[in-house]
Every structure is written in structure tokens, then in C-alpha cells.
Design a protein around this motif. Structure first.
Motif, mmCIF file in Angstrom:
data_model
loop_
_atom_site.group_PDB
_atom_site.id
_atom_site.type_symbol
_atom_site.label_atom_id
_atom_site.label_comp_id
_atom_site.label_asym_id
_atom_site.label_seq_id
_atom_site.Cartn_x
_atom_site.Cartn_y
_atom_site.Cartn_z
ATOM 1 N N SER A 1 0.843 -1.185 0.000
ATOM 2 C CA SER A 1 0.000 0.000 0.000
ATOM 3 C C SER A 1 0.877 1.234 0.000
ATOM 4 O O SER A 1 1.937 1.261 0.610
ATOM 5 C CB SER A 1 -0.921 0.017 1.219
ATOM 6 O OG SER A 1 -1.852 -1.040 1.137
ATOM 7 N N ALA A 2 0.437 2.255 -0.702
ATOM 8 C CA ALA A 2 1.197 3.498 -0.765
ATOM 9 C C ALA A 2 0.244 4.670 -0.688
ATOM 10 O O ALA A 2 -0.902 4.587 -1.116
ATOM 11 C CB ALA A 2 2.005 3.566 -2.049
ATOM 12 N N VAL A 3 0.699 5.780 -0.153
ATOM 13 C CA VAL A 3 -0.103 6.987 -0.049
ATOM 14 C C VAL A 3 0.349 7.945 -1.133
ATOM 15 O O VAL A 3 1.482 8.404 -1.120
ATOM 16 C CB VAL A 3 0.045 7.647 1.333
ATOM 17 C CG1 VAL A 3 -0.785 8.918 1.395
ATOM 18 C CG2 VAL A 3 -0.366 6.678 2.424
ATOM 19 N N PRO A 4 -0.501 8.230 -2.127
ATOM 20 C CA PRO A 4 -0.096 9.149 -3.179
ATOM 21 C C PRO A 4 0.067 10.560 -2.643
ATOM 22 O O PRO A 4 -0.711 11.019 -1.813
ATOM 23 C CB PRO A 4 -1.262 9.080 -4.174
ATOM 24 C CG PRO A 4 -2.420 8.620 -3.379
ATOM 25 C CD PRO A 4 -1.869 7.747 -2.289
ATOM 26 N N ARG A 5 1.090 11.251 -3.129
ATOM 27 C CA ARG A 5 1.348 12.616 -2.691
ATOM 28 C C ARG A 5 1.266 13.538 -3.898
ATOM 29 O O ARG A 5 1.890 13.310 -4.919
ATOM 30 C CB ARG A 5 2.738 12.716 -2.046
ATOM 31 C CG ARG A 5 2.905 11.817 -0.830
ATOM 32 C CD ARG A 5 4.287 11.935 -0.231
ATOM 33 N NE ARG A 5 4.481 11.008 0.868
ATOM 34 C CZ ARG A 5 4.076 11.225 2.114
ATOM 35 N NH1 ARG A 5 3.466 12.346 2.416
ATOM 36 N NH2 ARG A 5 4.282 10.327 3.056
ATOM 37 N N HIS A 6 0.473 14.597 -3.775
ATOM 38 C CA HIS A 6 0.286 15.507 -4.893
ATOM 39 C C HIS A 6 0.634 16.953 -4.548
ATOM 40 O O HIS A 6 0.534 17.820 -5.403
ATOM 41 C CB HIS A 6 -1.166 15.454 -5.384
ATOM 42 C CG HIS A 6 -1.600 14.074 -5.762
ATOM 43 N ND1 HIS A 6 -0.967 13.336 -6.735
ATOM 44 C CD2 HIS A 6 -2.595 13.292 -5.289
ATOM 45 C CE1 HIS A 6 -1.560 12.168 -6.850
ATOM 46 N NE2 HIS A 6 -2.532 12.114 -5.990
ATOM 47 N N GLY A 7 1.042 17.237 -3.316
ATOM 48 C CA GLY A 7 1.354 18.606 -2.942
ATOM 49 C C GLY A 7 0.096 19.458 -2.943
ATOM 50 O O GLY A 7 -0.978 19.013 -2.550
ATOM 51 N N ARG A 8 0.213 20.682 -3.422
ATOM 52 C CA ARG A 8 -0.920 21.606 -3.411
ATOM 53 C C ARG A 8 -2.003 21.147 -4.382
ATOM 54 O O ARG A 8 -1.707 20.691 -5.483
ATOM 55 C CB ARG A 8 -0.459 23.017 -3.801
ATOM 56 C CG ARG A 8 0.540 23.627 -2.836
ATOM 57 C CD ARG A 8 0.797 25.090 -3.167
ATOM 58 N NE ARG A 8 1.161 25.264 -4.570
ATOM 59 C CZ ARG A 8 2.396 25.120 -5.030
ATOM 60 N NH1 ARG A 8 3.377 24.745 -4.222
ATOM 61 N NH2 ARG A 8 2.662 25.323 -6.317
#
Length: 236
Positions: A26-33
Motif C-alpha cells: 500500500s502506498a499513499v499518493p502525494r500531490h502537494g498543493r
């Protein structure tokens, strides 16, 4: 010196590796602002959607749920055209409760779709919901738990009849009956990603990306309850 037989075995192994399932981690997507640019809580009907049905069925939005209960092909288009970079999120639950259409299969999506027959207006060309009718679109297509919940695939359509280039072909992950599936779709330039329940299922880099077009829920002979649809603008 490598023999022809050994070379053939290595080539076959490489082909199989290319179709190996995505990592189970499992991974947590990171998109910033990010900022919200579109949403539907499914409490005010289908005003933001256009429905194409092959053989009828029920598509209705009320009380926070988009109910899709159909005996054959169904495409539910978001009317607003979207341009990247963006993230789409929604939750879909495949219903298995004894209903005639309660076949757990085909949590599918189209996105960045453009019909080559009417590129300036997707809805200027009529379609009736049959799967082959969408061959004339340029778009990405994900089929999660398709073919009686046996395959999970990503395709890049090129707008030609009978041509549906396959990018990924897995036999898992698959749908779980009566359980929510939280989907996240990323369209960010050449980056194409599709997540389910915080697991990265498809991660594709497209050298000639489709960066704008229409999104749709797509299924066939199934029953889904869809909730919490949002679209976010992200920093590229």
C-alpha cells in the motif's frame, strides 16, 4: 554464447515480467498543493452527467449515491471536459445481494476521452453504450475486475475501430463484493496513474500523452453504488 533456445526463454521471461501484478504494498499518493475544481455528491440528480445505455437499466443519483444497475453496457459521462494536471477521486461499491444484475465485475473508467469523429464536442456523435462504439475515441481505459472479475487492465485507445492497445494486463487485484473501492486517477502530463484503496495499480509514462478530455464511469452487466466524486487541480 547464448543459444537461440536460451534467448527465447529469456525473452518469454521478460514478457511475463512486463505483465506481473503491481506491487502489493500500500502506498499513499502525494500531490502537494491541490484545489477542488469539480464535484458531485449525488444528491441533486444527473444534471452533471450524460448516460449511454446498451440495453436499458437504472442510472440514478439521489441521497448521496449514484446507482448504476444495468443488464449490459453503460457509460456515464461527466459532461464537463477536464484538462490536466488533475486528480479524480470517487468511491465505488460492487453490489452482490441477489439482484438480476448483481454480477461483481467491471469497475471501469474512461478518461481524457475525445471522439475523433467530433473532436470539439464528445456528445455531438451519438453512441448507444455498446463497447465497440468507443473504439473511435482517443482516451485511457481502465478495466478493474473485468471479464467476470478475472482481469485488471489498462488500455490506450487510438481512435481506430478494433484497435485497443493494451498497456497492462493483470489477474489481480480484483473486486471484492460489497466492499468500497476508493479510486484515484492521476492525469499529470505524461504521468498516468490509477489507484484503488491506496494501492497503485497502474503507473504509466506516456511519451505522447492525452492530457484533456472527458471522464466516464463504464461498466457492463453489473450493479454499483458510487459516491463522493471529486476532481482536484494539482501542481504539476
Amino acid at each position: 554464447m547464448t543459444s537461440r533456445r536460451a534467448f527465447g526463454v529469456l525473452a518469454a521471461g521478460a514478457a511475463l515480467a512486463a505483465l506481473a501484478p503491481a506491487p502489493a504494498v500500500s502506498a499513499v499518493p502525494r500531490h502537494g498543493r491541490r484545489r477542488l475544481i469539480a464535484a458531485d455528491d449525488f444528491r441533486r440528480g444527473l444534471g452533471q452527467w450524460a448516460v449511454e445505455l446498451e440495453k436499458g437499466g437504472t442510472v440514478a443519483a439521489s441521497r448521496g449515491v449514484l446507482e448504476v444497475d444495468v443488464p449490459a453496457g453503460a457509460t456515464v459521462w461527466f459532461k464537463r471536459k477536464l484538462g490536466g494536471p488533475y486528480v479524480i477521486e470517487y468511491t465505488a461499491t460492487p453490489v452482490s445481494a441477489g439482484g438480476v444484475n448483481d454480477r461483481v465485475s467491471d469497475l471501469n473508467n474512461f478518461w481524457n476521452a475525445v471522439d475523433v469523429r467530433s473532436p470539439d464536442d464528445l456528445f455531438a456523435t451519438p453512441r448507444g453504450g455498446a463497447f465497440a462504439e468507443y473504439d473511435y475515441l482517443k482516451m485511457y481505459y481502465s478495466g478493474y475486475g473485468a471479464n467476470y472479475n478475472t482481469t485488471t487492465r489498462l488500455r490506450r485507445y487510438v481512435g481506430e475501430a478494433g484497435v485497443r492497445p493494451l498497456l497492462y494486463d493483470y489477474n489481480e487485484p480484483l473486486l471484492v463484493a460489497n466492499q468500497p473501492h476508493r479510486v484515484r486517477i492521476v492525469s499529470d502530463g505524461s504521468t498516468v496513474r490509477w489507484w484503488n484503496n491506496r494501492r497503485l495499480v497502474f503507473d504509466h509514462t506516456d511519451p505522447e500523452p492525452y492530457t484533456s478530455g472527458h471522464f466516464a464511469f463504464r461498466t457492463t452487466w453489473s450493479h454499483f453504488r458510487i459516491e463522493d466524486f471529486t476532481v482536484w487541480r494539482i501542481a504539476s
